[in-house]
Design a protein around this motif. Structure first.
Motif, PDB file in Angstrom:
ATOM      1  N   PHE A 241     -13.786 -62.594  53.247  1.00 48.25           N
ATOM      2  CA  PHE A 241     -14.315 -63.159  51.996  1.00 48.25           C
ATOM      3  C   PHE A 241     -14.284 -64.685  52.040  1.00 48.25           C
ATOM      4  O   PHE A 241     -15.244 -65.349  51.636  1.00 48.25           O
ATOM      5  CB  PHE A 241     -13.497 -62.635  50.812  1.00 48.25           C
TER       6      PHE A 241
ATOM      7  N   LYS B 283     -17.503 -66.972  51.855  1.00 43.34           N
ATOM      8  CA  LYS B 283     -17.648 -67.934  50.766  1.00 43.34           C
ATOM      9  C   LYS B 283     -17.766 -69.364  51.276  1.00 43.34           C
ATOM     10  O   LYS B 283     -18.288 -70.237  50.581  1.00 43.34           O
ATOM     11  CB  LYS B 283     -16.456 -67.832  49.802  1.00 43.34           C
TER      12      LYS B 283
ATOM     13  N   GLY C 138     -23.137 -67.828  50.993  1.00 46.39           N
ATOM     14  CA  GLY C 138     -22.053 -67.127  50.309  1.00 46.39           C
ATOM     15  C   GLY C 138     -21.535 -67.888  49.111  1.00 46.39           C
ATOM     16  O   GLY C 138     -21.279 -67.297  48.046  1.00 46.39           O
ATOM     17  N   ARG C 139     -21.355 -69.200  49.270  1.00 45.51           N
ATOM     18  CA  ARG C 139     -20.861 -70.009  48.153  1.00 45.51           C
ATOM     19  C   ARG C 139     -21.830 -69.979  46.976  1.00 45.51           C
ATOM     20  O   ARG C 139     -21.421 -69.861  45.812  1.00 45.51           O
ATOM     21  CB  ARG C 139     -20.648 -71.447  48.630  1.00 45.51           C
TER      22      ARG C 139
ATOM     23  N   LYS D   5     -24.079 -67.598  46.235  1.00 46.06           N
ATOM     24  CA  LYS D   5     -24.071 -66.271  45.601  1.00 46.06           C
ATOM     25  C   LYS D   5     -22.820 -66.059  44.764  1.00 46.06           C
ATOM     26  O   LYS D   5     -22.874 -65.501  43.666  1.00 46.06           O
ATOM     27  CB  LYS D   5     -24.174 -65.178  46.670  1.00 46.06           C
ATOM     28  N   TRP D   6     -21.669 -66.519  45.263  1.00 45.00           N
ATOM     29  CA  TRP D   6     -20.417 -66.354  44.530  1.00 45.00           C
ATOM     30  C   TRP D   6     -20.423 -67.190  43.258  1.00 45.00           C
ATOM     31  O   TRP D   6     -20.016 -66.718  42.195  1.00 45.00           O
ATOM     32  CB  TRP D   6     -19.243 -66.742  45.421  1.00 45.00           C
ATOM     33  N   ASP D   7     -20.895 -68.421  43.346  1.00 46.11           N
ATOM     34  CA  ASP D   7     -20.961 -69.284  42.163  1.00 46.11           C
ATOM     35  C   ASP D   7     -21.933 -68.734  41.128  1.00 46.11           C
ATOM     36  O   ASP D   7     -21.680 -68.814  39.918  1.00 46.11           O
ATOM     37  CB  ASP D   7     -21.365 -70.700  42.569  1.00 46.11           C
TER      38      ASP D   7
END
Length: 407
Positions: A241, A245, A250-251, A253-255
């Motif tokens: 993960f 991230k 990834g960052r 999508k996570w944000d």
């Protein structure tokens, strides 16, 4: 120049240590002697000493430089300059007041650079781990305008407000996290120690157990017998993960996911609005150009989606458009924020309007954190109680049936 680690005693008898750049150990001793320090030890910071410094130092874990440390130092320096003390003498006085070695060493080297004719902003820029781009740019603007003491005082106020905001968030999350860890520890202890001892009673009776009891026993055996494998799996998932991230995709999508989470997304936006408004207001008031100020303010948001919105606004400003337009079109910022920014741009009082936005949303962040904390506590109690109740139910129901069978 070479870096030399030194130890010595000043005129008051206090033991001091730090790092000094010099051409040789003799030159380092001479520089320190001019400052009234009797040097007892000087050593070049070669690869061996640097490697040794990378060893774990538990004392340093409690001596990390915080925003509050930088804020206090900044305010003290501003006070000294406002009193009419020259910059180098003010830095000398500041260094004597500092206790944390890393911060003391940074200001020591900064003073030496200023003595050599380098500007304060350029000297501070060599310590980017301590002084942020916002700090450097404000100091540079203050030196260029001749209002360094005013800018430093404003910078200290800004850092203090950021420290208060961070403190509110940390203190609001500390208690729920502690409760979660304690609840997890208690449930793990029940599954590993209590459940196997109690359920061992069922082995002496030839009776089919309910599905939920069999599931509980299986889970208990899994945790107690393969805890190392579970730790490896969870550790691997956490590592994956973190790697995911850390990528740009990834960052983002996570944000984006965090912004969609009910309540949490609203809190993230509120904190971002507070940081952005106060940072931009402080920079503009200190004379930093708009484009530079927006670029620095963008970095403090902490969310790539919101950062992209400000980058689009910055591009629009470069092309002659207002700030409020792109921010409003994004739909991520509250309408009242874009409305107040638009009014500030039209009236020519953007800095004051941004400061008002920051103050209003700081209060909203406080209220939101209080509300979330008050909701989170009973939710966690109910969750832990539900898990403990399920364990008790899964054990007691078969025991009651055994009593009926024996009776």
């Amino acid at each position: 120049m070479t870096a030399f680690a030194w130890k010595g005693v000043n005129s008051q008898g206090r033991t001091l240590k730090g790092v000094r750049d010099a051409d040789s150990a003799k030159a380092a001793r001479a520089l320190l002697r001019k400052e009234g320090i009797l040097v007892t030890h000087v050593q070049e910071q070669n690869s061996q000493t640097l490697a040794a410094s990378k060893d774990i130092n538990f004392k340093k874990l409690f001596q990390r430089i915080s925003i509050s440390d930088v804020a206090v130092s900044t305010r003290l320096l501003a006070t000294l300059l406002k009193s009419g003390i020259p910059l180098v003498e003010a830095l000398n006085a500041l260094i004597e007041q500092l206790e944390k070695p890393e911060l003391k060493a940074a200001f020591n080297q900064t003073r030496d650079k200023v003595n050599e004719g380098i500007s304060l902003a350029e000297a501070l820029a060599e310590h980017s781990k301590i002084f942020t781009p916002l700090y450097i740019n404000m100091v540079s603007a203050g030196e260029a305008s001749g209002t360094l003491e005013v800018v430093l005082e404003r910078l200290a106020e800004f850092l203090e407000s950021q420290a208060r905001l961070r403190g509110k968030v940390v203190s609001a999350m500390a208690y729920p996290m502690f409760m979660g860890l304690m609840g997890f520890a208690v449930i793990a202890l029940m599954m590993v120690v209590v459940v196997p001892k109690v359920t061992s009673i069922f082995e002496d009776f030839d009776q089919v157990l309910p599905w939920y009891t069999r599931m509980l026993i299986g889970t208990s055996h899994l945790i107690s017998g393969y805890w190392w494998a579970l730790l490896a799996v969870f550790g691997g998932l956490f590592y994956w993960f973190r790697r995911w991230k850390s990528t740009e995709e990834g960052r983002e999508k996570w944000d984006r996911f965090l912004l969609r989470v009910p309540q949490i997304g609203q809190l993230i936006v509120m904190i971002a609005v507070t940081r952005f408004s106060r940072t931009l207001s402080t920079l503009l008031s200190s004379g930093v150009p708009m484009l530079n100020a927006m670029d620095i303010s963008r970095r403090v948001l902490g969310n790539t989606i919101l950062m992209n919105v400000i980058e689009e606004a910055r591009t629009s400003v470069r092309e002659g458009e207002s700030i409020a337009g792109p921010i409003k079109r994004s739909g991520h910022f509250p309408p009242i924020v874009t409305h107040m920014i638009a009014i500030g741009e039209r009236s020519g009082h953007l800095e004051d309007m941004l400061e008002n936005v920051a103050m209003a949303y700081e209060d909203q962040v406080d209220n939101k954190l209080t509300m979330l904390t008050s909701l989170l506590e009973p939710t966690m109690i109910a969750l832990m109680g539900g898990i403990a109740g399920t364990i008790a139910f899964s054990i007691l129901m078969p025991l009651m049936r055994l009593n009926e069978f024996i009776g």
